[in-house]
Design a protein around this motif. Structure first.
Motif, PDB file in Angstrom:
ATOM      1  N   CYS A   1       0.779   1.596   6.217  1.00  0.00           N
ATOM      2  CA  CYS A   1       0.485   0.538   7.280  1.00  0.00           C
ATOM      3  C   CYS A   1      -0.955  -0.246   6.749  1.00  0.00           C
ATOM      4  O   CYS A   1      -1.317  -1.089   7.134  1.00  0.00           O
ATOM      5  CB  CYS A   1       0.249   1.100   8.551  1.00  0.00           C
ATOM      6  N   TYR A   2      -1.553   0.370   5.931  1.00  0.00           N
ATOM      7  CA  TYR A   2      -3.018   0.057   5.514  1.00  0.00           C
ATOM      8  C   TYR A   2      -2.892  -1.447   4.770  1.00  0.00           C
ATOM      9  O   TYR A   2      -3.865  -2.182   5.060  1.00  0.00           O
ATOM     10  CB  TYR A   2      -3.724   0.878   4.392  1.00  0.00           C
ATOM     11  N   ALA A   3      -1.979  -1.973   4.396  1.00  0.00           N
ATOM     12  CA  ALA A   3      -1.645  -3.104   3.508  1.00  0.00           C
ATOM     13  C   ALA A   3      -1.639  -4.346   4.873  1.00  0.00           C
ATOM     14  O   ALA A   3      -2.392  -5.202   4.723  1.00  0.00           O
ATOM     15  CB  ALA A   3      -0.468  -3.427   2.845  1.00  0.00           C
TER      16      ALA A   3
ATOM     17  N   SER B   1       0.836  -1.162  -0.135  1.00  0.00           N
ATOM     18  CA  SER B   1       0.025   0.013   0.216  1.00  0.00           C
ATOM     19  C   SER B   1       0.877   1.241  -0.061  1.00  0.00           C
ATOM     20  O   SER B   1       2.014   1.339   0.202  1.00  0.00           O
ATOM     21  CB  SER B   1      -0.677  -0.125   1.158  1.00  0.00           C
ATOM     22  N   GLY B   2       0.110   2.337  -0.370  1.00  0.00           N
ATOM     23  CA  GLY B   2       0.696   3.450  -0.452  1.00  0.00           C
ATOM     24  C   GLY B   2      -0.243   4.721  -0.343  1.00  0.00           C
ATOM     25  O   GLY B   2      -1.444   4.432  -0.378  1.00  0.00           O
ATOM     26  N   ASP B   3       0.227   5.976  -0.414  1.00  0.00           N
ATOM     27  CA  ASP B   3      -0.785   6.912  -0.242  1.00  0.00           C
ATOM     28  C   ASP B   3      -0.261   8.156  -1.256  1.00  0.00           C
ATOM     29  O   ASP B   3       0.840   8.331  -1.626  1.00  0.00           O
ATOM     30  CB  ASP B   3      -0.865   7.429   1.269  1.00  0.00           C
ATOM     31  N   LYS B   4      -1.296   8.922  -1.485  1.00  0.00           N
ATOM     32  CA  LYS B   4      -1.029  10.205  -2.166  1.00  0.00           C
ATOM     33  C   LYS B   4      -2.017  11.168  -1.786  1.00  0.00           C
ATOM     34  O   LYS B   4      -3.254  11.006  -1.944  1.00  0.00           O
ATOM     35  CB  LYS B   4      -1.165   9.915  -3.827  1.00  0.00           C
ATOM     36  N   GLY B   5      -1.763  12.083  -1.187  1.00  0.00           N
ATOM     37  CA  GLY B   5      -2.634  13.013  -0.545  1.00  0.00           C
ATOM     38  C   GLY B   5      -3.418  12.574   0.361  1.00  0.00           C
ATOM     39  O   GLY B   5      -3.149  11.763   1.384  1.00  0.00           O
ATOM     40  N   ASN B   6      -4.893  12.308   0.228  1.00  0.00           N
ATOM     41  CA  ASN B   6      -5.766  11.847   1.383  1.00  0.00           C
ATOM     42  C   ASN B   6      -6.410  10.403   0.763  1.00  0.00           C
ATOM     43  O   ASN B   6      -7.273  10.187   1.276  1.00  0.00           O
ATOM     44  CB  ASN B   6      -7.029  12.927   1.415  1.00  0.00           C
TER      45      ASN B   6
END
Length: 113
Positions: A92-94, A14-19
């Motif tokens: 951490c979502y994964a 998992s990863g993120d971009k913004g919100n």
């Protein structure tokens, strides 16, 4: 049917971009992928992250890789620089999703490694 944690039949990143958080889930084989399609829906992922994901969760299937991708909007309380969370990133979502309990059939290999 056995009740197992997702981590027993799949891996994830998992990863993120913004919100927004992106979670890719990879089944160990074709039979596990069929279970994932049935058990790991956008609605179940949204419920699993109740209180953390306030927006829409969309699931995209990637059958040639035995994978699926979840896009979770409104997942980081505004994003990395705006959030008051201790861990304001989507990495951490994964790991958290791997604790989701699913019904696995007898034909599913539970030793994914």
């Amino acid at each position: 049917m056995a009740l197992v944690q997702l981590r027993q039949v799949a891996q994830a990143r998992s990863g993120d971009k913004g919100n927004t958080v992106n979670i890719a889930v990879f089944a160990s084989d074709a039979s596990a992928y069929e279970v994932l399609i049935r058990e790991v829906t956008a609605e179940r992922v949204k419920a699993h992250f109740d209180g953390l994901v306030s927006g829409e969760v969309t699931r995209y299937l990637v059958p040639n890789l035995h994978a699926m991708n979840f896009v979770c909007r409104g997942a980081l309380s505004g994003g990395g620089s705006a959030s008051m969370r201790m861990d304001n990133l989507g990495k951490c979502y994964a790991a958290s999703l791997m604790r989701l309990e699913i019904e696995a059939g007898d034909s599913v290999n539970l030793s994914k490694s």
